[in-house]
Design a protein around this motif. Structure first.
Motif: not given
Length: 299
Positions: A220-225, A252-256
């Motif tokens: 997956w194209y993954c971004q964490r923000i 997928v966008i990982l959202c903290d």
């Protein structure tokens, strides 16, 4: 009053980045305010998750999702799937902000014969695509839905909201493999990483880190923000939108995020998964939310 016109099919991407970010910030504040009002009806609920995820909901509905507020079942709509059914309180607030359900109806939250049960039900609520309940099923449904839309020749996209607790479930990772295998470029997942589950801290229940590396390894194209930063959210979703295609890499966008975000009384509460809030505390929560928003707006 909703920020979106009732006949709009896709939120406008026009305007400066600062203007779009401001729109999201304002929508997130109203979503949080609605969530507090709904929680006060029952005196308890999953208020902390709604407050923490408000910026994510606001970004999707105010800047990304294609829909018609007066036609929730419009065939050409993008699909927003709430895998975490207990987050329904936040989703209802977003649906009201988007004009899909009346703001006045939020007062019926969790009541008998309401269209707004405490856990999301697609048979009851306009704009609710799937029913909640057992966690870990949403991404599987999203994969099937994205594949089906492709076969129909539809340009619609599928957005799936899931929690970090759902990463404990094997079905989530099977679905992740399926999304990559079928090259579902029309699928975007977002994970609310608030580090908390019903049984305690996520890292003590089942350690899932390094999460970003796992999603990347699954293709997956993954971004964490920072999931409570409107600007970071807008940039990440815009990046995903720019890559969206009938065939391509799913995103997928990982959202903290922080449970109870915007209300210090709830941000620091120990048992924050399902909150019981005293009657006299609700107005204090509203005042803290307003004070924080006014401080942000004037900065």
């Amino acid at each position: 009053m909703s920020t979106l016109d009732q006949t709009t099919t896709r939120p406008s991407a026009s305007g400066t980045f600062a203007d779009r970010r401001r729109t999201i910030t304002e929508a997130a504040y109203r979503i949080r305010h609605h969530a507090l009002n709904m929680g006060a009806v029952q005196g308890q609920g999953y208020v902390g998750q709604a407050l923490g995820a408000a910026d994510i909901f606001a970004t999707v509905y105010a800047s990304q999702l294609s829909f018609r507020a007066d036609q929730p079942d419009w065939e050409g709509r993008d699909r927003f799937l709430l895998s975490t059914g207990h987050y329904a309180i936040g989703h209802y607030a977003a649906l009201a902000e988007a004009g899909i359900i009346p703001v006045d109806e939020l007062e019926s939250y969790g009541s008998d014969d309401s269209r707004l049960p405490m856990s999301g039900m697609s048979t009851y609520t306009p704009g609710m695509e799937i029913s909640g309940g057992s966690l870990g099923h949403g991404l599987s449904i999203a994969v099937g839905m994205a594949l089906g839309l492709r076969h129909q020749g539809s340009n619609a996209r599928v957005f799936n909201f899931l929690s970090d607790g759902e990463l404990d479930e094997g079905s989530t990772w099977e679905a992740a493999m399926g999304g990559h295998h079928h090259q579902l470029g029309n699928l975007t997942a977002m994970v609310d990483i608030n580090a908390l589950q019903a049984d305690g801290k996520t890292e003590t229940v089942l350690r899932t880190e390094p999460v970003a590396e796992k999603w990347t390894a699954f293709g997956w194209y993954c971004q964490r923000i920072d999931g409570n930063d409107a600007g970071a959210l807008l940039e990440a979703f815009d990046n995903a939108a720019a890559r969206a295609a009938s065939h391509g890499q799913p995103s997928v966008i990982l959202c903290d995020t922080k449970v109870g975000r915007g209300v210090s009384l709830l941000e620091n509460r120990e048992k924050a998964h399902f909150m019981r809030i005293e009657e006299h505390e609700w107005q204090l929560c509203r005042e803290q939310l307003a004070a924080g928003y006014e401080g942000t707006a004037s900065a």
